[in-house]
Write a protein that holds these residues in place. Structure first.
Motif, PDB file in Angstrom:
ATOM      1  N   PHE A 208      29.729   6.290  64.592  1.00 44.63           N
ATOM      2  CA  PHE A 208      29.517   7.734  64.660  1.00 44.63           C
ATOM      3  C   PHE A 208      28.094   8.055  65.104  1.00 44.63           C
ATOM      4  O   PHE A 208      27.878   8.867  66.013  1.00 44.63           O
ATOM      5  N   THR A 209      27.122   7.432  64.470  1.00 44.45           N
ATOM      6  CA  THR A 209      25.732   7.726  64.834  1.00 44.45           C
ATOM      7  C   THR A 209      25.407   7.212  66.236  1.00 44.45           C
ATOM      8  O   THR A 209      24.612   7.831  66.954  1.00 44.45           O
ATOM      9  N   ARG A 210      26.040   6.110  66.637  1.00 45.63           N
ATOM     10  CA  ARG A 210      25.841   5.643  68.009  1.00 45.63           C
ATOM     11  C   ARG A 210      26.394   6.660  69.002  1.00 45.63           C
ATOM     12  O   ARG A 210      25.776   6.952  70.036  1.00 45.63           O
ATOM     13  N   GLY A 211      27.554   7.219  68.695  1.00 46.13           N
ATOM     14  CA  GLY A 211      28.109   8.247  69.559  1.00 46.13           C
ATOM     15  C   GLY A 211      27.207   9.458  69.658  1.00 46.13           C
ATOM     16  O   GLY A 211      27.014  10.027  70.747  1.00 46.13           O
ATOM     17  N   LEU A 212      26.635   9.885  68.535  1.00 49.49           N
ATOM     18  CA  LEU A 212      25.709  11.014  68.561  1.00 49.49           C
ATOM     19  C   LEU A 212      24.513  10.738  69.463  1.00 49.49           C
ATOM     20  O   LEU A 212      24.036  11.628  70.174  1.00 49.49           O
ATOM     21  N   ARG A 213      24.034   9.491  69.439  1.00 48.90           N
ATOM     22  CA  ARG A 213      22.844   9.138  70.224  1.00 48.90           C
ATOM     23  C   ARG A 213      23.159   8.969  71.701  1.00 48.90           C
ATOM     24  O   ARG A 213      22.388   9.406  72.564  1.00 48.90           O
ATOM     25  N   GLU A 214      24.280   8.335  72.002  1.00 55.75           N
ATOM     26  CA  GLU A 214      24.490   7.831  73.360  1.00 55.75           C
ATOM     27  C   GLU A 214      25.447   8.651  74.211  1.00 55.75           C
ATOM     28  O   GLU A 214      25.349   8.619  75.443  1.00 55.75           O
ATOM     29  N   PHE A 215      26.383   9.365  73.599  1.00 51.47           N
ATOM     30  CA  PHE A 215      27.383  10.058  74.403  1.00 51.47           C
ATOM     31  C   PHE A 215      26.854  11.398  74.887  1.00 51.47           C
ATOM     32  O   PHE A 215      26.380  12.220  74.089  1.00 51.47           O
ATOM     33  N   ALA A 216      26.950  11.624  76.183  1.00 50.18           N
ATOM     34  CA  ALA A 216      26.521  12.892  76.778  1.00 50.18           C
ATOM     35  C   ALA A 216      27.751  13.663  77.242  1.00 50.18           C
ATOM     36  O   ALA A 216      28.381  13.285  78.240  1.00 50.18           O
ATOM     37  N   PRO A 217      28.123  14.734  76.558  1.00 45.83           N
ATOM     38  CA  PRO A 217      29.289  15.502  76.984  1.00 45.83           C
ATOM     39  C   PRO A 217      28.988  16.280  78.254  1.00 45.83           C
ATOM     40  O   PRO A 217      27.821  16.482  78.611  1.00 45.83           O
ATOM     41  N   PRO A 218      30.013  16.725  78.965  1.00 43.05           N
ATOM     42  CA  PRO A 218      29.761  17.531  80.170  1.00 43.05           C
ATOM     43  C   PRO A 218      29.110  18.852  79.811  1.00 43.05           C
ATOM     44  O   PRO A 218      29.234  19.357  78.688  1.00 43.05           O
ATOM     45  N   ALA A 219      28.417  19.417  80.779  1.00 40.44           N
ATOM     46  CA  ALA A 219      27.724  20.676  80.562  1.00 40.44           C
ATOM     47  C   ALA A 219      28.725  21.811  80.351  1.00 40.44           C
ATOM     48  O   ALA A 219      29.858  21.770  80.841  1.00 40.44           O
ATOM     49  N   ASP A 220      28.282  22.822  79.632  1.00 33.54           N
ATOM     50  CA  ASP A 220      29.110  23.999  79.419  1.00 33.54           C
ATOM     51  C   ASP A 220      29.368  24.724  80.732  1.00 33.54           C
ATOM     52  O   ASP A 220      28.535  24.709  81.648  1.00 33.54           O
ATOM     53  N   VAL A 221      30.507  25.378  80.809  1.00 31.37           N
ATOM     54  CA  VAL A 221      30.801  26.347  81.854  1.00 31.37           C
ATOM     55  C   VAL A 221      30.853  27.685  81.132  1.00 31.37           C
ATOM     56  O   VAL A 221      31.821  27.954  80.418  1.00 31.37           O
ATOM     57  N   PRO A 222      29.815  28.499  81.221  1.00 31.26           N
ATOM     58  CA  PRO A 222      29.679  29.671  80.350  1.00 31.26           C
ATOM     59  C   PRO A 222      30.958  30.503  80.244  1.00 31.26           C
ATOM     60  O   PRO A 222      31.575  30.861  81.234  1.00 31.26           O
ATOM     61  N   ARG A 223      31.325  30.738  78.994  1.00 32.60           N
ATOM     62  CA  ARG A 223      32.462  31.559  78.590  1.00 32.60           C
ATOM     63  C   ARG A 223      33.825  30.947  78.904  1.00 32.60           C
ATOM     64  O   ARG A 223      34.855  31.531  78.571  1.00 32.60           O
ATOM     65  N   TRP A 224      33.854  29.760  79.518  1.00 37.72           N
ATOM     66  CA  TRP A 224      35.140  29.131  79.834  1.00 37.72           C
ATOM     67  C   TRP A 224      35.310  27.769  79.192  1.00 37.72           C
ATOM     68  O   TRP A 224      36.416  27.401  78.830  1.00 37.72           O
ATOM     69  N   PHE A 225      34.232  27.013  79.052  1.00 38.30           N
ATOM     70  CA  PHE A 225      34.346  25.699  78.431  1.00 38.30           C
ATOM     71  C   PHE A 225      33.032  25.368  77.754  1.00 38.30           C
ATOM     72  O   PHE A 225      31.956  25.507  78.346  1.00 38.30           O
ATOM     73  N   ARG A 226      33.139  24.916  76.492  1.00 40.92           N
ATOM     74  CA  ARG A 226      31.934  24.573  75.732  1.00 40.92           C
ATOM     75  C   ARG A 226      32.258  23.476  74.738  1.00 40.92           C
ATOM     76  O   ARG A 226      33.275  23.519  74.050  1.00 40.92           O
ATOM     77  N   VAL A 227      31.395  22.465  74.691  1.00 34.32           N
ATOM     78  CA  VAL A 227      31.481  21.445  73.648  1.00 34.32           C
ATOM     79  C   VAL A 227      30.608  21.924  72.499  1.00 34.32           C
ATOM     80  O   VAL A 227      29.379  21.978  72.609  1.00 34.32           O
ATOM     81  N   ALA A 228      31.261  22.294  71.395  1.00 35.67           N
ATOM     82  CA  ALA A 228      30.555  22.956  70.303  1.00 35.67           C
ATOM     83  C   ALA A 228      30.009  21.996  69.261  1.00 35.67           C
ATOM     84  O   ALA A 228      29.053  22.327  68.557  1.00 35.67           O
ATOM     85  N   GLY A 229      30.624  20.826  69.134  1.00 37.81           N
ATOM     86  CA  GLY A 229      30.184  19.941  68.066  1.00 37.81           C
ATOM     87  C   GLY A 229      31.080  18.733  67.942  1.00 37.81           C
ATOM     88  O   GLY A 229      31.564  18.201  68.943  1.00 37.81           O
ATOM     89  N   VAL A 230      31.334  18.308  66.699  1.00 37.33           N
ATOM     90  CA  VAL A 230      32.064  17.072  66.458  1.00 37.33           C
ATOM     91  C   VAL A 230      33.148  17.281  65.406  1.00 37.33           C
ATOM     92  O   VAL A 230      33.065  18.180  64.565  1.00 37.33           O
ATOM     93  N   LYS A 231      34.159  16.424  65.491  1.00 33.71           N
ATOM     94  CA  LYS A 231      35.210  16.391  64.481  1.00 33.71           C
ATOM     95  C   LYS A 231      35.163  15.053  63.763  1.00 33.71           C
ATOM     96  O   LYS A 231      34.934  14.010  64.377  1.00 33.71           O
ATOM     97  N   ILE A 232      35.417  15.102  62.469  1.00 37.52           N
ATOM     98  CA  ILE A 232      35.473  13.898  61.644  1.00 37.52           C
ATOM     99  C   ILE A 232      36.817  13.882  60.919  1.00 37.52           C
ATOM    100  O   ILE A 232      37.229  14.894  60.341  1.00 37.52           O
ATOM    101  N   PHE A 233      37.501  12.752  60.948  1.00 37.53           N
ATOM    102  CA  PHE A 233      38.701  12.572  60.142  1.00 37.53           C
ATOM    103  C   PHE A 233      38.285  11.948  58.814  1.00 37.53           C
ATOM    104  O   PHE A 233      37.870  10.789  58.763  1.00 37.53           O
ATOM    105  N   ALA A 234      38.397  12.732  57.737  1.00 37.05           N
ATOM    106  CA  ALA A 234      37.966  12.238  56.434  1.00 37.05           C
ATOM    107  C   ALA A 234      39.080  11.526  55.681  1.00 37.05           C
ATOM    108  O   ALA A 234      38.849  10.503  55.043  1.00 37.05           O
ATOM    109  N   ASP A 235      40.295  12.081  55.732  1.00 34.87           N
ATOM    110  CA  ASP A 235      41.397  11.443  55.017  1.00 34.87           C
ATOM    111  C   ASP A 235      42.697  11.715  55.759  1.00 34.87           C
ATOM    112  O   ASP A 235      42.697  12.217  56.883  1.00 34.87           O
ATOM    113  N   GLY A 236      43.828  11.354  55.143  1.00 36.28           N
ATOM    114  CA  GLY A 236      45.136  11.547  55.761  1.00 36.28           C
ATOM    115  C   GLY A 236      45.777  12.836  55.291  1.00 36.28           C
ATOM    116  O   GLY A 236      45.178  13.899  55.355  1.00 36.28           O
TER     117      GLY A 236
END
Length: 481
Positions: A208-236
């Protein structure tokens, strides 16, 4: 039902834009869902935004020679629906097959995939090529336009699933979305969360922390596409006895976390560390948390992370099947949202009772209690787990009735107006976009849908049978009967 006192039209203040409109809807019931819960007759749109809302006489001066005028004949208009938890690539691949149909099938018919997590996975071809993923996204867009959906959240795309079995949740899908948005081909606005672990499966603090450091998401396209953050699966999930609970399952176990670790204490500490790392990196966080112990611990971790810097992070719990009153109070005090699916509540209540005992149902999907406590509530479909038809979700939230008519948790039924806001205004808050979408007010994006009936004359249970007559996104008609 909405109060019949609202049948009397309200005169809505309008902006200063007096130029001729591109599109005018007149003679209807325009439910603004703003802070005043306004009701108007007509609405004017120009250059992709709402310029005026009011009665027919208010709007008439904005009708020019080039204005398209649509007579509503008493039909209801709502803000565009925002499905705040919908797997768009996967839906475009699966539709019309729904995974909840498998989860609720008799045991002999249930697939292994349906029993995993909240049902993500399942049959279907693996999407290997960008062209296939793009086609799935566009197919979803067409489907959603026909349903009045103008925004949605893709809750989990990223490198954690780059080798996944479906090809629908990897990091390349983020780039496909960004490309389609830049090309102007999306018919719904998309918010996405990154995924650094397996879908419905394990993740590790190191990965998880490696992904935070190394992964670069694509740039936003204002008002049409935005990477807002991250999802974590905690349990089932509780029916599969792999949600982490304070109350014991009927076999005496308590479930556990999906986070990797040699002990329960290590897994809990690493989940908290993931939340702290993502918060410190400035991300919004959505955590799949269903068991009562998981929802409690996630709420505490969100609270503590926010207290360190005071940031309005708008983190939220996804699903939240079991939420005790103290957890709801914690969420409300810390501004933590709840994103849940009323259809899952009515479909799986008996499974939860079988796994945990009927006493556990006192804290199962407590959406009314959440609203009473002051928790920001978003209702969503989790499609293709459930149908992306928000009308079914609203009906389930208002009636708590299943397909067989049996009411599940009647004390948690909410009003129609509350359910509609949970599909419009509150998801805009979740998206950090309440300043420009989510309600029908001058200056906001012209995203709306019209139903082929007056909501005052429709019982909630019958809402799924009312056709969506019109969908407008950014001032452009993308669906019309």
């Amino acid at each position: 039902m909405l109060s019949r006192a609202k049948k009397k039209m309200m005169r809505i203040e309008h902006g200063d834009d007096s130029a001729p409109a591109d599109l005018v809807l007149t003679g209807g019931r325009v439910h603004t869902l703003d802070a005043r819960d306004g009701l108007a007759e007509a609405i004017a749109i120009r250059n992709g935004r709402i310029t005026r809302v009011g009665d027919n006489e208010d709007i008439a001066p904005l009708i020019g020679r080039e204005t398209r005028v649509i007579g509503l004949r008493g039909r209801s208009v709502l803000p565009g629906i925002n499905d705040s938890h919908l797997h768009g690539v996967w839906l475009g691949t699966m539709w019309p097959h729904l995974l909840m149909d498998q989860l609720t099938a008799p045991p002999a018919e249930m697939t292994a995939e349906a029993g995993h997590g909240h049902g993500h996975g399942g049959p279907g071809p693996r999407l290997e090529r960008s062209a296939d993923r793009r086609a799935a996204i566009l197919r979803t867009g067409e489907l959603l336009a026909s349903l009045g959906v103008t925004s949605y959240t893709e809750p989990g795309l990223g490198p954690g699933e780059d080798g996944g079995p479906t090809g629908c949740f990897g990091s390349e899908a983020l780039r496909d979305y960004a490309d389609l948005a830049a090309e102007g081909r999306l018919t719904a606005r998309v918010t996405a969360l990154m995924l650094f672990g397996e879908l419905d499966g394990a993740s590790s603090l190191e990965g998880f922390t490696r992904g935070l450091r190394e992964f670069a998401p694509p740039a936003d396209v204002p008002r049409w596409f935005r990477v807002a953050g991250v999802k974590i699966f905690a349990d089932g999930i509780p029916p599969m006895r792999n949600a982490w609970t304070d109350e014991p399952y009927v076999d005496g176990t308590y479930g556990g976390l999906l986070v990797e670790g040699a002990t329960a204490e290590r897994r809990e500490a690493d989940l908290v560390a993931m939340i702290e790392a993502a918060h410190a990196a400035g991300h919004q966080i959505g955590v799949h948390a269903t068991g009562s112990r998981t929802t409690r611990r996630v709420a505490e971790a969100f609270r503590d992370a926010g207290a360190r810097d005071g940031r309005d992070a708008r983190h939220y719990i996804i699903h939240g099947d079991l939420l005790h009153p103290a957890t709801l109070a914690e969420m409300a005090a810390a501004g933590i949202g709840l994103n849940t699916q009323a259809g899952i509540a009515v479909a799986t209540e008996e499974m939860v009772a079988a796994a945990l005992g009927r006493d556990a149902l006192r804290h199962a999907w407590p959406v009314r209690d959440a609203l009473t406590a002051g928790v920001p509530l978003c209702l969503s479909s989790d499609a293709p787990v459930l149908s992306p038809d928000w009308r079914k979700g609203v009906a389930a939230a208002v009636t708590r009735a299943g397909l067989d008519g049996t009411v599940r948790g009647p004390e948690q039924r909410i009003a129609l107006a509350q359910a509609l806001r949970a599909y419009t205004a509150t998801p805009a808050w979740q998206d950090r976009a309440e300043a420009w979408k989510g309600t029908l007010e001058p200056g906001k994006a012209a995203d709306l849908c019209a139903l082929d009936a007056d909501l005052f004359d429709v019982e909630a249970a019958a809402l799924p049978e009312v056709p969506v007559a019109l969908t407008v996104v950014d001032g452009r008609i993308v669906h019309e009967l």
